[in-house]
Design an enzyme around this catalytic site. Structure first.
Site, short mmCIF file in Angstrom:
data_model
loop_
_atom_site.label_atom_id
_atom_site.label_comp_id
_atom_site.label_asym_id
_atom_site.label_seq_id
_atom_site.Cartn_x
_atom_site.Cartn_y
_atom_site.Cartn_z
N HIS A 215 -11.62 30.05 20.10
CA HIS A 215 -11.69 29.25 21.15
C HIS A 215 -10.61 29.54 22.19
CE1 HIS A 215 -7.71 27.47 19.86
NE2 HIS A 215 -8.40 27.34 18.45
N ASP A 216 -10.76 29.53 23.55
CA ASP A 216 -9.87 29.68 24.67
C ASP A 216 -9.49 31.07 24.64
OD1 ASP A 216 -9.42 26.45 25.40
OD2 ASP A 216 -8.91 26.63 23.15
N GLY B 90 -7.03 31.97 18.52
CA GLY B 90 -7.03 31.05 19.67
C GLY B 90 -6.24 31.45 21.01
#
Length: 285
Positions: free
Chosen positions: A130-131, A148
């Site tokens: 994520h991200d 992340g």
């Protein structure tokens, strides 16, 4: 089976695939057997989902990208703080995502977006968390995992089974060696090896293959060994940084390295490997 999705815009969808009616499909899209496409997905022209591919969330797939069996894009992040917020995931044009790759959407506590650029190759079993933000023409080799919020800039190469700590930055055209554990930022054109990863030189082979002239490579080499001497006897890092700024700061690529060092960081810089740097001369991709 041919499925019309608008005037003069036709996609080919296998009968076993499940495509939400709300999904937006471009011209020439091919969705193979046993694929699943969620309602908030946008698939641009000439994208191919070969088979057993899952695309979910608020996800956009760029034109001409290809997805191999059992990869997933846009699924919920592996973050206990995530509560189902409508965060996003996007993959650029011409990118190839191989078997069993996982690319998760962003989080509300992060940037809210996981971004993979244009003409990227992500090989089998890799994980983009994520991200994360991957630039253009990045190559991620088999079994690479990243935490992340990782940033990997254009033209970087991450070799097989490397593990990248969350919030790490990998600079433009940097090389991460196989099975390296990367806990800190890698400068543009840097080459790192080992567990834990250490800076062993610049990505000389990439520079040569991409038309950088010998005179510029020579200046980059001098700047690198001024900043990272083979012993600790040549002053502090800050003092050496001032010397490089003064003597080599007019070189565009050296300036790129300096700007990266001056940029915001949550992890600091990868430490240099003392001793023999010769291994960096033979590494490349």
């Amino acid at each position: 089976m041919v499925h019309a999705v608008g005037k003069d815009r036709v996609a080919v969808i296998h009968p076993s695939a499940i495509v939400a009616p709300e999904a937006r499909l471009g011209r020439g899209v091919v969705i193979g057997p046993w694929c699943s496409v969620g309602p908030n997905v946008v698939i641009e022209d000439n994208v191919e989902l070969i088979s057993h591919v899952v695309i979910d969330g608020h996800t956009r797939l760029g034109e001409g990208s290809r997805y191999f069996p059992f990869c997933t894009v846009g699924m919920a992040p592996q973050d206990l703080k995530y509560k189902g917020e409508p965060t996003r995931c996007e993959v650029g044009a011409g990118t190839v995502v191989r078997e069993h790759v996982t690319i998760h959407r962003g989080t509300a506590t992060g940037s809210g977006l996981t971004h993979v650029g244009n003409d990227v190759l992500i090989m089998a079993n890799a994980h983009v968390a994520h991200d994360c933000w991957l630039g253009d023409r990045v190559i991620i080799v088999n079994n690479v995992v990243m935490g992340g919020h990782v940033t990997i800039e254009d033209d970087a190469r991450v070799m097989g089974s490397a593990a990248i700590h969350q919030f790490v930055r990998i600079g433009h055209a940097a090389l991460v060696g196989g099975v390296a554990g990367v806990e800190a930022d890698v400068i543009p054109y840097g080459s790192v090896l080992g567990n834990r990863a250490r800076l062993v030189g610049l990505h000389w082979i990439w520079l040569r293959r991409n038309g950088v002239q010998s005179a510029e490579i020579h200046r980059m080499r001098k700047a690198f060994f001024t900043l990272y001497p083979k012993t600790d006897e040549d002053g502090t890092f800050a003092s050496r940084l001032d010397v490089v700024r003064r003597e080599f700061g007019d070189d565009v690529r050296v300036r790129e390295i300096l700007d990266f060092i001056d940029g915001p960081s949550k992890r600091g810089l990868v430490r240099v490997a003392r001793g023999d740097f010769s291994t960096a001369e033979t590494e490349g991709a």
